[in-house]
Design an enzyme around this catalytic site. Structure first.
Site, PDB file in Angstrom:
ATOM      1  N   LYS A   1      -2.395   0.916 -24.694  1.00  0.00           N
ATOM      2  CA  LYS A   1      -2.832   0.720 -25.890  1.00  0.00           C
ATOM      3  C   LYS A   1      -1.440   0.830 -26.940  1.00  0.00           C
ATOM      4  CE  LYS A   1      -7.608   2.440 -25.539  1.00  0.00           C
ATOM      5  NZ  LYS A   1      -7.594   2.996 -23.977  1.00  0.00           N
TER       6      LYS A   1
ATOM      7  N   ASP B   1      -7.747  13.580 -24.672  1.00  0.00           N
ATOM      8  CA  ASP B   1      -7.564  12.367 -24.235  1.00  0.00           C
ATOM      9  C   ASP B   1      -6.898  11.540 -25.424  1.00  0.00           C
ATOM     10  OD1 ASP B   1      -7.812   9.796 -23.689  1.00  0.00           O
ATOM     11  OD2 ASP B   1     -10.011   9.589 -23.176  1.00  0.00           O
TER      12      ASP B   1
ATOM     13  N   GLU C   1      -0.669   4.754  -0.294  1.00  0.00           N
ATOM     14  CA  GLU C   1      -1.570   5.814  -0.522  1.00  0.00           C
ATOM     15  C   GLU C   1      -0.690   7.215  -0.010  1.00  0.00           C
ATOM     16  OE1 GLU C   1      -4.531   3.524   1.875  1.00  0.00           O
ATOM     17  OE2 GLU C   1      -5.667   5.230   1.048  1.00  0.00           O
TER      18      GLU C   1
ATOM     19  N   THR D   1      -4.486   6.460 -21.749  1.00  0.00           N
ATOM     20  CA  THR D   1      -4.362   4.951 -20.923  1.00  0.00           C
ATOM     21  C   THR D   1      -2.909   4.715 -21.161  1.00  0.00           C
ATOM     22  OG1 THR D   1      -5.339   4.171 -22.974  1.00  0.00           O
ATOM     23  CG2 THR D   1      -6.806   4.052 -21.107  1.00  0.00           C
TER      24      THR D   1
ATOM     25  N   TYR E   1       0.844  -1.067  -0.034  1.00  0.00           N
ATOM     26  CA  TYR E   1       0.081  -0.072  -0.037  1.00  0.00           C
ATOM     27  C   TYR E   1       0.813   1.094  -0.063  1.00  0.00           C
ATOM     28  CZ  TYR E   1      -4.807  -1.113   0.263  1.00  0.00           C
ATOM     29  OH  TYR E   1      -6.136  -1.227   0.082  1.00  0.00           O
TER      30      TYR E   1
ATOM     31  N   ARG F   1      -1.948  -1.949 -17.693  1.00  0.00           N
ATOM     32  CA  ARG F   1      -3.232  -0.904 -17.686  1.00  0.00           C
ATOM     33  C   ARG F   1      -2.827   0.064 -16.628  1.00  0.00           C
ATOM     34  NH1 ARG F   1      -6.161  -4.573 -20.580  1.00  0.00           N
ATOM     35  NH2 ARG F   1      -7.802  -2.927 -20.990  1.00  0.00           N
TER      36      ARG F   1
HETATM   37  N1  DSN Z   1     -11.951   0.247 -24.774  1.00  0.00           N
HETATM   38  C1  DSN Z   1     -11.191   1.284 -25.219  1.00  0.00           C
HETATM   39  C2  DSN Z   1     -10.766   0.754 -27.151  1.00  0.00           C
HETATM   40  O1  DSN Z   1     -11.197  -0.146 -27.209  1.00  0.00           O
HETATM   41  O2  DSN Z   1     -11.001   1.746 -27.739  1.00  0.00           O
HETATM   42  C3  DSN Z   1     -11.386   2.472 -25.002  1.00  0.00           C
HETATM   43  O3  DSN Z   1     -11.717   3.022 -23.855  1.00  0.00           O
END
Ligand code: DSN
Length: 403
Positions: free
Chosen positions: A219, A190, A46, A216, A44, A225
């Site tokens: 990707k 974003d 925090e 994110t 943890y 993640r």
């Molecule tokens: N789930 C993502 C995507 O496939 O684009 C977006 O959050």
């Protein structure tokens, strides 16, 4: 019955023999996989580095500081929060930091390629905020910046969101920034889908045109993640940090943050730049090979890492084709085409992306082979025997590449 570990191993094997064309998915490096499974998961932390609520932070502080420094260097900004659990909590943290319930935001609507958290009606962002979505131009199929400007002048949003999940063209961050400034809004970009392209200069950066940038990390950036929230404004940074913790979250997931740090350090290498260039070459090759086989690409092509295939000329929907493709070990996702009259579970499109196949070493010639596999599946959509034969060919094809 399989143990959970056996199920995870089966998923691993499945990934090794399946062509992964989901535009938002990728494969992390061995180092990242390893760090995700370390004892960091037991800890943890925090708070923020040097200001924690639990003792024993010697190594977690060092790791989080490395992730923050790398994020700032990769994206060229002054402040980075690396604790958001994923993209949706990151966006929510920005809204929580800067808005009150009922305030107005403007994002691309979901059916035109936007994201749930940009104010779509079923999301908390559409329910607790006043969402005024913008759309794409019905003729050009491109973002209609004049319309964004008109809506912004009329509705005076507090935040205008750029960045999208299924938009294959370059985003004019400068124009978004100008519109936001003119109406006194903040501009949040974003860049989840194009983060890696921005990192290497393959897509223009949202800085200095955006006040806040979210993404994110799993990707095209090829991390585990998680999410990043970036800004150049100290006051905004302080508000965002407070909104992430203690506003929305408790303890950060330190094993993920370690993986994010590795991904960001990998993103500074020449081989990552070469990778993002190849992602773009591959998607162009895949798109062209599909068009040669009678597929229609939304907007006629792509500037980034994905194509949106309008299946109407082929007389099949994205759900039916997607289910046949996975029987042949080709993984895609069905996707609405903007202005799609079909229901969301049976939309007229599929979305394809090349971040994952490029990671495992595929080049333009392999894209032609993949387009041919897709066409064979389409020709045999109701023939399970033929699909099983294509699956064996796909497995052999995948044998040439190493995850
Ligand atoms: N789930 C993502 C995507 O496939 O684009 C977006 O959050």
């Amino acid at each position: 019955m399989d143990s959970i570990l056996e199920l995870a191993r089966k998923e691993s094997a499945r990934q090794h023999e399946t062509i992964r064309l989901i535009a938002s998915e990728n494969y992390v490096s061995r180092d990242i996989l390893e760090v995700l499974g370390t004892e960091l998961t037991n800890k943890y932390s925090e708070g923020y580095p040097t200001k924690r609520y639990y003792e024993g932070q010697e190594f977690t502080d060092a790791i989080e500081l490395r992730a923050i420094e790398a994020a700032k260097r990769v994206f060229g900004c002054n402040y980075a929060n690396v604790q958001a659990y994923s993209g949706s909590p990151a966006n929510l943290a920005v809204y929580f930091a800067l808005l009150n319930p009922g305030d107005t935001i403007m994002g691309l609507n979901l059916p035109s390629g936007g994201h749930l958290t940009h104010g779509f009606k079923v999301s908390i962002t559409g329910k607790w905020l006043n969402s005024v979505p913008y759309s794409i131009n019905p003729d050009t199929h491109l973002i209609d910046y004049d319309e964004v400007e008109r809506l912004a002048r009329e509705h005076k949003p507090k935040i205008i969101i750029s960045g999208h999940s299924a938009y294959p063209r370059q985003i004019d961050f400068e124009r978004f920034g100008k519109i936001a400034k003119e109406v006194g809004a903040l501009h949040m970009a974003d860049i989840a889908h194009i983060s890696g392209l921005v990192a290497t200069g393959e897509h223009p950066s949202p800085f200095p045109h955006a006040d806040i940038v979210t993404m994110t990390t799993h990707k095209i950036l090829r991390g585990p993640r998680g999410a990043l929230i970036l800004t150049n404004d100290e006051k905004l940074a302080k508000k965002i940090d407070k909104a992430v913790f203690p506003g929305l979250q408790g303890g950060p997931h330190m094993n993920n943050i370690a993986g994010i740090a590795i991904a960001l350090e990998e993103a500074m290498t020449q081989s990552y730049t070469t990778y993002t260039q190849q992602v773009k070459k591959n998607i162009k090759a895949l798109g062209e090979a599909l068009m040669e086989r009678g597929y229609d690409l939304f907007t006629g092509g792509t500037d980034n890492h994905l194509v949106l295939v309008d299946l109407r000329p082929k007389g099949i929907d994205g759900d039916t084709l997607g289910k046949a493709l996975i029987k042949a070990n080709i993984e895609t996702n069905k996707n609405a085409i903007p202005f799609d009259p079909a229901p969301p579970m049976k939309p007229n499109g599929i979305r394809l992306g090349t971040p994952a196949v490029t990671t495992i070493g595929m080049k333009e010639e392999h894209m032609v082979q993949i387009a041919e596999f897709i066409e064979q599946v389409y020709q045999n959509v109701d023939n399970d025997q033929a699909l099983a034969e294509i699956r064996e060919e796909v497995k052999q094809f995948m044998n040439k590449f190493s995850l």
